[in-house]
Design a protein around this motif. Structure first.
Motif, short mmCIF file in Angstrom:
data_model
loop_
_atom_site.label_atom_id
_atom_site.label_comp_id
_atom_site.label_asym_id
_atom_site.label_seq_id
_atom_site.Cartn_x
_atom_site.Cartn_y
_atom_site.Cartn_z
N LYS A 10 0.85 -1.19 0.00
CA LYS A 10 0.00 0.00 0.00
C LYS A 10 0.89 1.25 0.00
CE LYS A 10 -3.66 -2.42 0.14
NZ LYS A 10 -4.22 -2.75 -1.15
N ILE A 11 0.44 2.27 -0.69
CA ILE A 11 1.22 3.51 -0.81
C ILE A 11 1.50 4.11 0.56
CG2 ILE A 11 1.11 5.91 -1.63
CD1 ILE A 11 -0.35 4.80 -4.12
N GLU A 12 0.50 4.08 1.45
CA GLU A 12 0.64 4.72 2.76
C GLU A 12 1.68 4.06 3.64
OE1 GLU A 12 -2.59 2.80 2.19
OE2 GLU A 12 -2.82 4.42 0.79
N SER A 13 1.95 2.78 3.41
CA SER A 13 2.82 2.05 4.33
C SER A 13 4.04 1.42 3.66
CB SER A 13 2.00 0.97 5.06
OG SER A 13 1.45 0.08 4.11
N SER A 14 4.44 1.97 2.52
CA SER A 14 5.60 1.42 1.82
C SER A 14 6.44 2.54 1.23
CB SER A 14 5.15 0.46 0.71
OG SER A 14 4.42 1.17 -0.28
N THR A 15 7.66 2.19 0.87
CA THR A 15 8.56 3.15 0.24
C THR A 15 8.52 2.96 -1.28
OG1 THR A 15 10.46 1.65 0.25
CG2 THR A 15 10.12 3.04 2.23
N GLU A 16 9.05 3.94 -1.99
CA GLU A 16 9.15 3.81 -3.44
C GLU A 16 9.95 2.56 -3.81
OE1 GLU A 16 10.24 7.02 -6.02
OE2 GLU A 16 9.12 8.47 -4.82
N GLU A 17 11.02 2.31 -3.07
CA GLU A 17 11.87 1.15 -3.35
C GLU A 17 11.10 -0.15 -3.19
OE1 GLU A 17 12.79 3.72 -1.29
OE2 GLU A 17 14.22 4.65 -2.67
N GLN A 18 10.26 -0.24 -2.19
CA GLN A 18 9.46 -1.45 -1.98
C GLN A 18 8.45 -1.63 -3.11
OE1 GLN A 18 8.15 -0.26 1.96
NE2 GLN A 18 9.25 -2.00 2.88
N ARG A 19 7.82 -0.54 -3.52
CA ARG A 19 6.85 -0.63 -4.62
C ARG A 19 7.54 -0.99 -5.93
NH1 ARG A 19 4.95 3.80 -1.52
NH2 ARG A 19 5.79 5.34 -2.99
N MET A 20 8.71 -0.43 -6.17
CA MET A 20 9.45 -0.74 -7.38
C MET A 20 9.87 -2.22 -7.39
SD MET A 20 12.91 0.96 -8.99
CE MET A 20 12.23 2.59 -8.89
N ALA A 21 10.34 -2.71 -6.25
CA ALA A 21 10.73 -4.11 -6.15
C ALA A 21 9.53 -5.03 -6.39
CB ALA A 21 11.35 -4.38 -4.78
N TYR A 22 8.37 -4.65 -5.88
CA TYR A 22 7.16 -5.44 -6.07
C TYR A 22 6.81 -5.54 -7.56
CZ TYR A 22 2.31 -6.87 -6.11
OH TYR A 22 1.15 -7.53 -6.40
N ILE A 23 6.82 -4.41 -8.26
CA ILE A 23 6.50 -4.41 -9.69
C ILE A 23 7.55 -5.20 -10.47
CG2 ILE A 23 6.24 -2.95 -11.76
CD1 ILE A 23 3.87 -2.80 -9.75
N SER A 24 8.80 -4.98 -10.15
CA SER A 24 9.88 -5.69 -10.85
C SER A 24 9.76 -7.20 -10.70
CB SER A 24 11.24 -5.23 -10.33
OG SER A 24 11.47 -3.90 -10.67
N GLU A 25 9.44 -7.66 -9.52
CA GLU A 25 9.34 -9.09 -9.28
C GLU A 25 8.03 -9.67 -9.83
OE1 GLU A 25 10.05 -12.93 -8.37
OE2 GLU A 25 11.47 -11.28 -8.44
N THR A 26 6.95 -8.99 -9.62
CA THR A 26 5.65 -9.48 -10.06
C THR A 26 5.55 -9.57 -11.58
OG1 THR A 26 4.62 -8.56 -8.09
CG2 THR A 26 3.15 -9.08 -9.92
N PHE A 27 6.09 -8.58 -12.27
CA PHE A 27 5.96 -8.52 -13.72
C PHE A 27 7.29 -8.72 -14.44
CE2 PHE A 27 2.46 -5.90 -12.02
CZ PHE A 27 1.40 -6.67 -12.46
N ARG A 28 8.17 -9.54 -13.86
CA ARG A 28 9.46 -9.78 -14.50
C ARG A 28 9.26 -10.62 -15.76
NH1 ARG A 28 10.64 -14.99 -13.32
NH2 ARG A 28 9.79 -15.78 -11.38
N CYS A 29 10.15 -10.43 -16.72
CA CYS A 29 10.09 -11.18 -17.97
C CYS A 29 10.39 -12.65 -17.68
CB CYS A 29 11.09 -10.61 -18.98
SG CYS A 29 11.05 -11.50 -20.55
N ARG A 30 9.52 -13.50 -18.15
CA ARG A 30 9.70 -14.93 -17.94
C ARG A 30 10.28 -15.63 -19.17
NH1 ARG A 30 6.51 -12.70 -14.48
NH2 ARG A 30 5.83 -13.63 -12.57
N SER A 31 10.56 -14.85 -20.20
CA SER A 31 11.16 -15.35 -21.44
C SER A 31 10.37 -16.49 -22.08
CB SER A 31 12.61 -15.79 -21.20
OG SER A 31 13.36 -14.70 -20.75
N ASP A 32 9.07 -16.47 -21.92
CA ASP A 32 8.19 -17.46 -22.54
C ASP A 32 6.89 -16.77 -22.89
OD1 ASP A 32 6.81 -19.62 -23.45
OD2 ASP A 32 7.28 -20.91 -21.75
N CYS A 33 6.94 -16.00 -23.96
CA CYS A 33 5.81 -15.13 -24.32
C CYS A 33 4.51 -15.88 -24.57
CB CYS A 33 6.18 -14.29 -25.54
SG CYS A 33 7.56 -13.16 -25.21
N ASP A 34 4.59 -17.10 -25.05
CA ASP A 34 3.37 -17.86 -25.33
C ASP A 34 2.60 -18.19 -24.06
OD1 ASP A 34 3.84 -17.84 -28.05
OD2 ASP A 34 4.96 -19.73 -27.99
N ILE A 35 3.30 -18.34 -22.95
CA ILE A 35 2.65 -18.70 -21.69
C ILE A 35 2.40 -17.48 -20.81
CG2 ILE A 35 2.97 -19.97 -19.52
CD1 ILE A 35 4.41 -22.11 -21.13
#
Length: 66
Positions: A4-29
């Motif tokens: 949540k924005i109220e209880s996290s830092t920019e770095e935490q939010r960036m890490a969340y997006i980076s990990e959640t939407f990381r490239c899996r190198s398998d575009c078909d799946i």
């Protein structure tokens, strides 16, 4: 669950997006690129990372765009 924005830092939010939407190198799946129309997730969620808009607001916006 995304940090949540109220209880996290920019770095935490960036890490969340980076990990959640990381490239899996398998575009078909994976499909992340299709959801965001070829845009880098860190750019898509730039306002969330900066604390200006919620994760859900941005995600809903991209779900509506076809």
């Amino acid at each position: 669950m995304e940090p949540k924005i109220e209880s996290s830092t920019e770095e935490q939010r960036m890490a969340y997006i980076s990990e959640t939407f990381r490239c899996r190198s398998d575009c078909d799946i994976c499909g992340i690129c299709q959801v965001f129309h070829g845009k880098e997730p860190l750019l898509v969620f730039e306002d969330y990372i900066a604390g200006r808009r919620t994760f859900q607001e941005i995600f809903r916006e991209y779900k509506r765009i076809k």
